[in-house]
Write a protein that holds these residues in place. Sequence first.
Motif, PDB file in Angstrom:
ATOM      1  N   UNK A  35      21.219   7.919  -9.933  1.00 13.74           N
ATOM      2  CA  UNK A  35      20.031   7.432  -9.236  1.00 13.74           C
ATOM      3  C   UNK A  35      19.689   8.364  -8.086  1.00 13.74           C
ATOM      4  N   UNK A  36      18.402   8.476  -7.743  1.00 11.37           N
ATOM      5  CA  UNK A  36      18.011   9.389  -6.641  1.00 11.37           C
ATOM      6  C   UNK A  36      18.670   8.989  -5.341  1.00 11.37           C
ATOM      7  N   UNK A  37      18.971   9.999  -4.543  1.00 13.21           N
ATOM      8  CA  UNK A  37      19.549   9.745  -3.234  1.00 13.21           C
ATOM      9  C   UNK A  37      18.437   9.359  -2.259  1.00 13.21           C
ATOM     10  N   UNK A  38      18.713   8.509  -1.282  1.00  8.03           N
ATOM     11  CA  UNK A  38      17.697   8.152  -0.289  1.00  8.03           C
ATOM     12  C   UNK A  38      17.291   9.369   0.543  1.00  8.03           C
TER      13      UNK A  38
ATOM     14  N   UNK B 134       7.807   3.633   3.961  1.00 11.69           N
ATOM     15  CA  UNK B 134       7.497   4.922   3.354  1.00 11.69           C
ATOM     16  C   UNK B 134       8.690   5.503   2.611  1.00 11.69           C
ATOM     17  N   UNK B 135       9.865   5.512   3.249  1.00 13.32           N
ATOM     18  CA  UNK B 135      11.022   6.073   2.558  1.00 13.32           C
ATOM     19  C   UNK B 135      11.409   5.215   1.365  1.00 13.32           C
ATOM     20  N   UNK B 136      11.237   3.904   1.483  1.00  6.95           N
ATOM     21  CA  UNK B 136      11.546   3.017   0.359  1.00  6.95           C
ATOM     22  C   UNK B 136      10.585   3.268  -0.788  1.00  6.95           C
TER      23      UNK B 136
ATOM     24  N   UNK C 167       0.825  -1.213   0.000  1.00  6.16           N
ATOM     25  CA  UNK C 167       0.000   0.000   0.000  1.00  6.16           C
ATOM     26  C   UNK C 167       0.858   1.263   0.000  1.00  6.16           C
ATOM     27  N   UNK C 168       2.023   1.203   0.626  1.00  2.00           N
ATOM     28  CA  UNK C 168       2.924   2.349   0.550  1.00  2.00           C
ATOM     29  C   UNK C 168       3.460   2.539  -0.869  1.00  2.00           C
ATOM     30  N   UNK C 169       3.773   1.440  -1.544  1.00  3.26           N
ATOM     31  CA  UNK C 169       4.239   1.536  -2.925  1.00  3.26           C
ATOM     32  C   UNK C 169       3.119   2.059  -3.823  1.00  3.26           C
TER      33      UNK C 169
END
Length: 357
Positions: free
Chosen positions: A354-357, A220-222, A63-65
């Motif tokens: 690639x985007x930074x975390x 969430x952050x992932x 659901x977060x994805x």
Amino acid sequence: MRTYLALTTAAAVLAGVGATAYAATPAAPAQDARPLTGLRVLISNDDSMRAARANNSDGLGLYELRRALCAAGADVVVMAPWQVQSGKGTAVTNGGVVTAQRRTTLPAGYESDCAGAPSQGAVFGVCLADGACADDTPSATPADTVKLALRGGLKAKVGWSEHPDLVLTGINSGPNVSASVNDSGTVGAAVAAIDQGVPAIAFSSSGDATNTFFPLANYRVHADFGARLVAGLVERDLLNPAFALKVDYPDVSAGQRAKAPVWTRVGDGAVVFHDFRQRGGAGGDTFDIALGLCPLDGSGAGECAEGRADADSTWLLDKGHVTIAPITWDRTYGTPVDARRELNRVERYVRHDAPRP
């Protein structure tokens, strides 16, 4: 020392147990923050679509994805196992019937995430039943759900006449690294997608320090990182079905930050292994199935020994990086010749852009 492995049970490394889903409703993104507008995405997993267990191990990551992809403008449909199917790998069901049952009441906080999308983020649970799915109905496997979706399920249920642009699987409760990758239903579902000619990415998140609880913060952050990663891949035309990408995210629930994405290979050692314990002494016919834990200080031998400096387990668990590794559909030794150019392009993107975390 592997920082995530303050484990109380080895079994939690592969699958974990349970979760009650919740989430704050995110603010609507600005129009220029919707880079995935028009992208059609199928999401599946191996943790089910229930999101009901208290430790967040049965589908909260899905659901977060879904939330993050819809916020970025994607048109999302979920077809996922009815029950938890961790450890099913690429297993399929070869007979009988399946039912794809739409979930009408979503977990609290996720009801309106995809309200503006053409398919409204429809969520289907797939069970092995001739009729309605009940609480105890057996489940389709992760690979079943992707095959069903791509071979007529999406057309029948939401009117997609063509394959989706991308299949995402996860976010799994717990990392999928080293030898565990072959057991992973999250990875198996992604392999099922590329086997059908559709690009795929498999996402897995570490749990907390005990790895028996899977914090919303990690998912969430992932998920937000995943949406930005997908946007970058789409922008650079790097999605293709020659291989799937496997993305694992470290634990950040105690306030630590994930380190930059690293291009890795699947480790050739093990973090956990299957252990069969005979009941009743010698001569007994019954064995308990358990998961053994490899030494935490890297001193393991045999199947526990890790021989690759660029192993996903080392960079994720020991060093705290987001790890990205390619998974090929045919499991051949080495890299298929026809995928090398594409692999090199994605590797350059991960290493530099690639985007930074």
